[in-house]
Design a protein around this motif. Structure first.
Motif, PDB file in Angstrom:
ATOM      1  N   ASP A 113     106.662  -1.212  34.466  1.00 27.35           N
ATOM      2  CA  ASP A 113     107.090   0.047  35.081  1.00 27.35           C
ATOM      3  C   ASP A 113     106.242   0.365  36.305  1.00 27.35           C
ATOM      4  O   ASP A 113     106.748   0.806  37.341  1.00 27.35           O
ATOM      5  CB  ASP A 113     106.989   1.200  34.073  1.00 27.35           C
ATOM      6  CG  ASP A 113     108.108   1.178  33.053  1.00 27.35           C
ATOM      7  OD1 ASP A 113     108.977   0.273  33.130  1.00 27.35           O
ATOM      8  OD2 ASP A 113     108.128   2.049  32.161  1.00 27.35           O
ATOM      9  N   ARG A 122     107.190  -2.107  39.190  1.00 26.44           N
ATOM     10  CA  ARG A 122     108.430  -1.700  39.875  1.00 26.44           C
ATOM     11  C   ARG A 122     108.170  -0.516  40.813  1.00 26.44           C
ATOM     12  O   ARG A 122     108.633  -0.499  41.960  1.00 26.44           O
ATOM     13  CB  ARG A 122     109.497  -1.311  38.845  1.00 26.44           C
ATOM     14  CG  ARG A 122     110.007  -2.443  37.969  1.00 26.44           C
ATOM     15  CD  ARG A 122     111.226  -1.979  37.211  1.00 26.44           C
ATOM     16  NE  ARG A 122     111.721  -2.959  36.269  1.00 26.44           N
ATOM     17  CZ  ARG A 122     111.568  -2.867  34.950  1.00 26.44           C
ATOM     18  NH1 ARG A 122     110.926  -1.826  34.427  1.00 26.44           N
ATOM     19  NH2 ARG A 122     112.063  -3.794  34.145  1.00 26.44           N
ATOM     20  N   LYS A 123     107.450   0.470  40.305  1.00 25.49           N
ATOM     21  CA  LYS A 123     107.186   1.672  41.093  1.00 25.49           C
ATOM     22  C   LYS A 123     106.404   1.343  42.363  1.00 25.49           C
ATOM     23  O   LYS A 123     106.731   1.826  43.456  1.00 25.49           O
ATOM     24  CB  LYS A 123     106.412   2.679  40.250  1.00 25.49           C
ATOM     25  CG  LYS A 123     106.036   3.957  40.975  1.00 25.49           C
ATOM     26  CD  LYS A 123     105.246   4.889  40.068  1.00 25.49           C
ATOM     27  CE  LYS A 123     104.802   6.137  40.810  1.00 25.49           C
ATOM     28  NZ  LYS A 123     103.990   7.034  39.937  1.00 25.49           N
ATOM     29  N   MET A 125     108.433  -0.586  45.235  1.00 29.76           N
ATOM     30  CA  MET A 125     109.306   0.269  46.033  1.00 29.76           C
ATOM     31  C   MET A 125     108.499   1.258  46.872  1.00 29.76           C
ATOM     32  O   MET A 125     108.940   1.655  47.961  1.00 29.76           O
ATOM     33  CB  MET A 125     110.292   1.003  45.128  1.00 29.76           C
ATOM     34  CG  MET A 125     111.269   0.070  44.411  1.00 29.76           C
ATOM     35  SD  MET A 125     111.968  -1.233  45.482  1.00 29.76           S
ATOM     36  CE  MET A 125     112.772  -0.261  46.768  1.00 29.76           C
ATOM     37  N   ASP A 132     115.445  -3.234  46.151  1.00 31.79           N
ATOM     38  CA  ASP A 132     115.523  -2.196  45.122  1.00 31.79           C
ATOM     39  C   ASP A 132     116.277  -2.700  43.907  1.00 31.79           C
ATOM     40  O   ASP A 132     115.859  -2.504  42.754  1.00 31.79           O
ATOM     41  CB  ASP A 132     116.210  -0.960  45.710  1.00 31.79           C
ATOM     42  CG  ASP A 132     116.158   0.241  44.766  1.00 31.79           C
ATOM     43  OD1 ASP A 132     115.422   0.184  43.761  1.00 31.79           O
ATOM     44  OD2 ASP A 132     116.849   1.235  45.034  1.00 31.79           O
ATOM     45  N   THR A 133     117.418  -3.359  44.137  1.00 29.18           N
ATOM     46  CA  THR A 133     118.219  -3.889  43.032  1.00 29.18           C
ATOM     47  C   THR A 133     117.454  -4.943  42.252  1.00 29.18           C
ATOM     48  O   THR A 133     117.423  -4.924  41.008  1.00 29.18           O
ATOM     49  CB  THR A 133     119.528  -4.484  43.567  1.00 29.18           C
ATOM     50  OG1 THR A 133     120.268  -3.466  44.245  1.00 29.18           O
ATOM     51  CG2 THR A 133     120.368  -5.053  42.442  1.00 29.18           C
ATOM     52  N   THR A 178     114.195  -5.417  42.089  1.00 27.59           N
ATOM     53  CA  THR A 178     113.056  -4.813  41.401  1.00 27.59           C
ATOM     54  C   THR A 178     113.503  -4.101  40.132  1.00 27.59           C
ATOM     55  O   THR A 178     112.826  -4.151  39.099  1.00 27.59           O
ATOM     56  CB  THR A 178     112.342  -3.821  42.335  1.00 27.59           C
ATOM     57  OG1 THR A 178     111.916  -4.519  43.511  1.00 27.59           O
ATOM     58  CG2 THR A 178     111.131  -3.212  41.658  1.00 27.59           C
ATOM     59  N   GLY A 179     114.661  -3.443  40.197  1.00 27.78           N
ATOM     60  CA  GLY A 179     115.149  -2.711  39.041  1.00 27.78           C
ATOM     61  C   GLY A 179     115.521  -3.582  37.872  1.00 27.78           C
ATOM     62  O   GLY A 179     115.501  -3.122  36.714  1.00 27.78           O
TER      63      GLY A 179
END
Length: 336
Positions: A96, A99-100, A103, A137-138, A140-141
């Protein structure tokens, strides 16, 4: 008011002229009377509104930071099972935080080109260099740890060869662009032998940082059954040395500091709630010019004519449907 058309002006001008000619010809040939006038005005209104939306009108407003268009940013991301250890923030997995931060970095370096390499048992280029922040973004999500049954031990420097290749290719194609490397992981070496040095040519890396996730106390890791599923409810078990119970992963900051030294970048520990600014300040290379420059912002207005065109087309579609429904009974009456 300013315009930023979706096509170059040398394309837009002929399109506009052609539309004007067609609309004028349609108006001349339309039948006289109210119905004929409405039949001519409706398509004319739709075309005018769509052309206006294509011109992308806007007005000055606000400001934005200057884009870092001369940067190539490489993310080297740990996706071993340990990145799922639940010691980030209030029992959240380390992933988590990864990912944060990815971005957040992308937001600070708007306009740069981004690439991502992930590593577990092997290293893979997940995304080549691109300016498409939405693709980053995609990706990483949907980042997930390695499937548990495939986790047979990994090296924290397994991505060194692939990273060297990508950095070398970036320098050869665009030597004027600085190359920034962000290594995100926990430093846990599970291959059973000492990791090979990163062996990255110092001239290939202009800046970046090694970002560490996890705590000395460590955290448990949930099993992952396959790549199409989220983490399961069971925790990975520790079966080493005849012991039993939930396996615990602990950050190895000494290992991460060593990787940072080999890359020639600083090491920064990351925890939930940490600000972005210190991370960026530590990672910014001295060769890059500091700037507080801001660019004049712009408020887009293309949505207004686009919305008007949609409403107009919807209204006309409903009118045509009503006319068709009125014609059906008449058709039945003329049948023998």
């Amino acid at each position: 008011m300013t315009f930023q058309p979706i096509w170059p002006w040398w394309v837009m001008v002929p399109v506009i002229l052609a539309a004007v000619v067609v609309l004028a010809w349609t108006a001349v040939r339309s039948r006289p009377g109210r119905a004929g006038l409405r039949g001519a005005l409706l398509p004319a209104g739709l075309v005018v509104l769509l052309l206006l939306a294509a011109l992308r009108p806007g007005v000055p407003g606000g400001s934005v930071r200057a884009a870092a268009t001369d940067l190539n940013v490489f993310f080297v991301v740990d996706t071993t099972s340990s990145i799922a250890a639940e010691d980030y923030g209030n029992g959240s997995p380390r992933l988590d935080g990864v990912r944060k931060d990815i971005m957040a970095i992308a937001g600070e370096l708007a306009g740069a080109r981004f690439s991502m390499i992930t590593f577990d048992s092997r290293a893979v280029v997940r995304m080549p260099l691109t300016t498409d922040a939405s693709a980053l973004d995609t990706l990483t999500g949907v980042l997930e740890p390695q499937v548990t049954v495939y986790s047979t031990g990994s090296s924290v420097t397994v991505a060194r060869t692939l990273l060297n290749e990508r950095l070398q290719a970036a320098r050869d194609s665009h030597p004027e662009r600085a190359r920034i490397v962000y290594y995100l992981g926990d430093g846990e070496q599970t291959s059973g032998k000492a990791p090979e040095p990163m062996r990255v040519d110092a001239s290939l890396v202009n800046g970046g940082a090694v970002l560490g996730y996890g705590t000395a106390e460590g955290g448990r890791m949930k099993e992952k059954a396959n790549y199409s599923s989220t983490a399961g409810t069971d925790y990975i078990q520790d079966r080493s040395g005849g012991s039993s119970g939930d396996a615990v992963s602990r950050i190895d900051e000494d290992m991460l500091r060593g990787i940072a030294a080999q890359l020639g970048v600083p090491y920064v520990h990351r925890a939930a709630g940490d600000a972005v600014a210190p991370m960026m300040q530590a990672a910014r290379p001295g060769a890059l010019k500091e700037t507080s420059e801001s660019l004049e912002g712009r408020v887009e207005l293309y949505w207004a004519p686009a919305l008007a065109a949609f409403v107009l087309a919807l209204w006309e579609s409903l009118r045509v449907l009503r006319q068709l429904r009125q014609l059906r009974p008449a058709e039945k009456e003329v049948r023998p």
